[in-house]
Design a protein around this motif. Structure first.
Motif, PDB file in Angstrom:
ATOM      1  N   PHE A 256      15.846 -11.533  39.052  1.00 30.16           N
ATOM      2  CA  PHE A 256      15.033 -10.682  38.173  1.00 30.16           C
ATOM      3  C   PHE A 256      13.683 -10.378  38.825  1.00 30.16           C
ATOM      4  O   PHE A 256      13.297  -9.219  38.975  1.00 30.16           O
ATOM      5  N   TRP A 257      12.993 -11.443  39.227  1.00 29.63           N
ATOM      6  CA  TRP A 257      11.652 -11.240  39.775  1.00 29.63           C
ATOM      7  C   TRP A 257      11.693 -10.581  41.155  1.00 29.63           C
ATOM      8  O   TRP A 257      10.820  -9.790  41.502  1.00 29.63           O
ATOM      9  N   PHE A 258      12.743 -10.905  41.941  1.00 29.33           N
ATOM     10  CA  PHE A 258      12.861 -10.317  43.272  1.00 29.33           C
ATOM     11  C   PHE A 258      13.000  -8.795  43.159  1.00 29.33           C
ATOM     12  O   PHE A 258      12.294  -8.049  43.834  1.00 29.33           O
ATOM     13  N   SER A 259      13.900  -8.328  42.284  1.00 27.27           N
ATOM     14  CA  SER A 259      14.115  -6.882  42.153  1.00 27.27           C
ATOM     15  C   SER A 259      12.847  -6.199  41.645  1.00 27.27           C
ATOM     16  O   SER A 259      12.449  -5.154  42.153  1.00 27.27           O
ATOM     17  N   ARG A 260      12.175  -6.813  40.676  1.00 27.68           N
ATOM     18  CA  ARG A 260      10.962  -6.179  40.113  1.00 27.68           C
ATOM     19  C   ARG A 260       9.832  -6.139  41.148  1.00 27.68           C
ATOM     20  O   ARG A 260       9.127  -5.132  41.283  1.00 27.68           O
ATOM     21  N   LEU A 261       9.646  -7.236  41.852  1.00 30.93           N
ATOM     22  CA  LEU A 261       8.530  -7.281  42.809  1.00 30.93           C
ATOM     23  C   LEU A 261       8.798  -6.377  44.012  1.00 30.93           C
ATOM     24  O   LEU A 261       7.879  -5.742  44.526  1.00 30.93           O
ATOM     25  N   CYS A 262      10.071  -6.307  44.445  1.00 32.13           N
ATOM     26  CA  CYS A 262      10.404  -5.405  45.557  1.00 32.13           C
ATOM     27  C   CYS A 262      10.194  -3.949  45.131  1.00 32.13           C
ATOM     28  O   CYS A 262       9.709  -3.135  45.914  1.00 32.13           O
ATOM     29  N   LEU A 263      10.555  -3.670  43.903  1.00 32.34           N
ATOM     30  CA  LEU A 263      10.348  -2.317  43.372  1.00 32.34           C
ATOM     31  C   LEU A 263       8.845  -1.987  43.366  1.00 32.34           C
ATOM     32  O   LEU A 263       8.438  -0.879  43.742  1.00 32.34           O
ATOM     33  N   GLY A 264       8.043  -2.956  42.976  1.00 35.89           N
ATOM     34  CA  GLY A 264       6.585  -2.788  42.976  1.00 35.89           C
ATOM     35  C   GLY A 264       6.071  -2.502  44.380  1.00 35.89           C
ATOM     36  O   GLY A 264       5.208  -1.636  44.585  1.00 35.89           O
ATOM     37  N   LEU A 265       6.618  -3.232  45.359  1.00 34.95           N
ATOM     38  CA  LEU A 265       6.238  -3.056  46.760  1.00 34.95           C
ATOM     39  C   LEU A 265       6.582  -1.643  47.242  1.00 34.95           C
ATOM     40  O   LEU A 265       5.773  -0.978  47.901  1.00 34.95           O
ATOM     41  N   LEU A 266       7.805  -1.192  46.898  1.00 36.40           N
ATOM     42  CA  LEU A 266       8.238   0.153  47.293  1.00 36.40           C
ATOM     43  C   LEU A 266       7.367   1.221  46.659  1.00 36.40           C
ATOM     44  O   LEU A 266       6.986   2.200  47.310  1.00 36.40           O
TER      45      LEU A 266
END
Lengths: 204, 507
Positions: B369-379
């Motif tokens: 959950f957090w990995f997908s959200r944080l990676c999305l934030g990075l992108l």
């Protein structure tokens, strides 16, 4: 509502004359708050929440447009105003759906409140922890014949519970019921079922 | 209690000094970081000059003194059989009555200038918050101890023996850390951060006035050594950094030595008393049945050195929160513990503590959950930077590419570590919650103290059959994230059953 009216193993039954029982407790025999059928909020709550939401969205749009006009020009104001006005259908849809996911129930020993369209929450506040109960109503709520019930527990504002969208007579009856329960000095006998008085008081 | 004893009393004239100091300190604490942090202090100093500033400061201190004198003249207190009554206020007169059974804590404070006269200040804390606190300054120690004993004697269900039978000599010493243990506590705990926070507040001043002088000094010391990339200059920089690190660590240890000087934790029946302080001696009494939860804290450096400390949580008085968890008035710190000592004290403070308990992990989808959200934030951040034209600058483009390449694996590692540290276990009626990253915190509390049960579900959690369980305690909420929904409900039901069959009150 009646799904939860089973007797707890530690409750003294008619055939149980012993003043003391110490039966084992299993998770299956514990009263389950999640299966309690919740009372819906008043029907006037939907137009109320849609109206207040629409008003907030319009104010937001006006502020954004005015800000864009001050720091940019008319085209900026129009563009950003159009983007901000997308919040209007969003809050109207949210307001329409809100009462569907909002409900409350009074059990013998606690108060249950569920709410939230996207992020859903269920809050259970034991009556033994309530220190103070208030009813409140604003001018627009009065216009729609609504009242909210506020429960305060000890130790700060973190454990508060507010039930929106009650009819005044319902809110006052729950408040009276809760205050009576708070005043009663002796701890009540536990059986985890739905409070009959609360159930009567709770119907919208 | 005789009528003479119950008469309205004034504070000793000696109380004016601590009251003055306290008011000035509160004012400085509130406004100084704002003024200095914003750089306004430097601008003010430049605009007005030092003489005007000193005059202004003197005028301010005199104003506070006048305020203190009026407050002192109007303050009256009366000790009664059931509690204490206080009349205070300058413009608005207020009468406050606090019964002994409502008192959560008794604090005795003795500033260094009170020691020759053996006067102390008494602070009675109630669960309702800062507004209900009663503070009586500069009274003889015997009178203060009488108040303290009254609180213990009148406490319902506290099991405290009569005041006549409890004397200082009867107290059992639970913990008395050595000077070395206290110094190490300063090194491993957050004392350094307190210092750095204070430093941050005066950063503007330091940067403007100190840095040029330090640079000049370094140039003088280095003499003819050319700074650009020579081994000598690199060695000098490493040496300077090491010296700064040693200085900060030593300072941190010294702060702890001053704060916790002479620390002793005593047990009087059902009460605990913690006494410490070099310049201001503090003695805090708390009832065992008012202790909401106990946390064992092992910081990253503490784990390396085998040191930890305990936090005893009580109902938080909101206004007394100072931002740093262990500085909160509602939290009692037991510093300077080794592994065995921590285990021993935990079993005394919270008898439900089980050292060999196996903890259950939270759901592994916490990471996803957090990995997908944080990676999305990075992108998204990268996208915004590209839109803003950052790709045209080679340095920014390089940093962005590095963040996109190394960011996700680093995030995955961090989230894995965070997930691994989460754990919980219900042992009888005691709930254990463990969390951390490099350090480790393990909290334990009796579920009968819970005030509110809350189950929270995001759209992702609903799809995945998960939920966050939030248990509201009087001193704040505890969250168990990413539990299977059925587990969250079962645990919630168990907690409610325990709370609702218990006659005792959480506070």
């Amino acid at each position: 509502m009646n799904q939860n009216q089973h007797t707890h193993p530690e409750q003294k039954g008619p055939g149980n004359d012993s003043p003391f029982s110490n039966e084992p407790i299993t998770p299956e025999t514990l009263p389950d708050y999640s299966v309690v059928e919740l009372n819906p909020v008043a029907t006037a709550y939907r137009p109320y929440v849609m109206l207040t939401g629409a008003f907030s969205a319009l104010v937001f749009t006006a502020v954004v447009s005015f800000g864009a006009f001050l720091f940019g020009d008319f085209r900026w104001a129009l563009g950003l105003g159009l983007v901000a006005s997308a919040s209007l259908p969003a809050v109207l849809i949210h307001g329409w759906l809100d009462p569907r996911y909002r409900g409350w129930a009074v059990r013998d020993h606690d108060l249950i409140h569920a709410y939230g369209v996207i992020w859903r929450q269920t809050v259970v506040l034991p009556l033994a922890r309530i220190q103070h109960v208030e009813t409140a109503t604003g001018p627009i709520e009065r216009l729609f014949g609504l009242m909210r019930l506020q429960c305060f527990s000890a130790g700060g504002a973190s454990a508060d519970l507010v039930i929106h969208g009650l009819r005044p007579e319902t809110a006052l009856r729950i408040r009276t019921h809760l205050l009576e329960r708070i005043r009663s000095a002796e701890p009540p006998e536990y059986h985890g079922g739905v409070d009959q008085e609360g159930e009567t008081a709770g119907h919208e | 209690m005789s009528e003479a004893q119950q008469a309205w009393r004034r504070l000793s004239p000696w109380a004016i000094l601590p009251l003055w100091v306290r008011t000035a300190r509160n004012l400085i604490r509130e406004f100084l970081p704002v003024i200095l942090g914003a750089g306004a202090g430097v601008a003010l100093a430049e605009g007005l000059g030092v003489r005007e500033l000193v005059l202004g400061l003197v005028a301010l201190l005199l104003g506070i003194l006048v305020h203190t004198l009026i407050w002192y003249r109007r303050f009256r207190f009366r000790i009664e059989d059931e509690g204490v009554r206080v009349r205070q206020g300058i413009l608005q007169r207020r009468e406050l009555r606090v019964t002994w059974d409502r008192v959560r804590n008794v604090d005795l404070r003795q500033p260094v200038y009170f020691r020759p006269l053996d006067l102390v200040g008494v602070i009675l804390e109630t669960p309702g918050g800062h507004g209900e606190e009663v503070s009586v300054e500069a009274i003889p120690r015997a009178q203060a101890e009488q108040i303290r004993e009254s609180v213990g004697r009148q406490a319902p269900d506290s099991g405290v023996p009569d005041a006549q039978t409890v004397r200082a000599g009867d107290s059992e010493v639970l913990h008395q850390p050595s000077t070395r243990a206290l110094f190490l506590h300063g090194v491993v705990s957050g004392q350094l951060w307190i210092f750095l926070a204070a430093l941050g507040a005066i950063y503007g001043y330091l940067h403007r006035y100190i840095t040029p002088r330090v640079q000049a000094l370094l140039e003088e010391v280095s003499g003819d050594i050319a700074f650009e990339g020579t081994p000598a200059s690199i060695g000098l920089i490493i040496l300077a950094l090491l010296a700064i690190a040693v200085f900060l660590v030593t300072l941190s240890g010294l702060i702890a030595l001053i704060r916790y000087h002479g620390y002793v934790l005593l047990r009087d029946g059902d009460r605990f008393r913690a006494r410490h302080g070099l310049f201001e001696s503090r003695e805090r009494t708390l009832r065992r049945n008012k202790l909401q939860a106990v946390t064992r804290v092992e910081t990253a450096s503490g784990r390396l050195l085998g040191r930890s400390y305990l936090l005893g949580h009580q109902a938080a008085a909101e206004a007394s929160t100072e931002g740093v968890p262990e500085l909160r008035d509602a939290t009692v710190v037991v510093p300077g513990l080794g592994g065995e000592e921590a285990e021993r004290l935990l079993t005394i403070l919270e008898p439900g503590y089980g050292r060999r308990l196996s903890l259950q992990a939270i759901d592994s989808r916490f990471r996803r959950f957090w990995f997908s959200r944080l990676c999305l934030g990075l992108l998204l951040a990268a996208f915004v930077l590209v839109i803003a034209g950052a790709a045209g600058h080679p340095a920014t483009a390089l940093m962005m590419a590095a963040a996109l390449v190394f960011g996700p694996p680093l995030l995955a590692l961090v989230l894995y570590r965070r997930w691994r540290m989460w754990g919980w276990a219900l042992d009888g009626d005691f709930l254990h919650i463990q969390s951390g990253f490099l350090g480790l915190q393990r909290e334990i509390f009796h579920i009968g103290r819970v005030q509110q049960v809350r189950v929270h579900r995001s759209p992702y959690q609903r799809r995945a059959g998960l939920a966050n369980l939030v248990l509201g305690l009087p001193d704040g909420a505890r969250t168990l994230p990413f539990l299977p929904h059925e587990t969250a409900i079962a645990l919630g039901n168990r907690v409610l059953y325990r709370v609702e069959t218990s006659a005792s009150h959480a506070l």
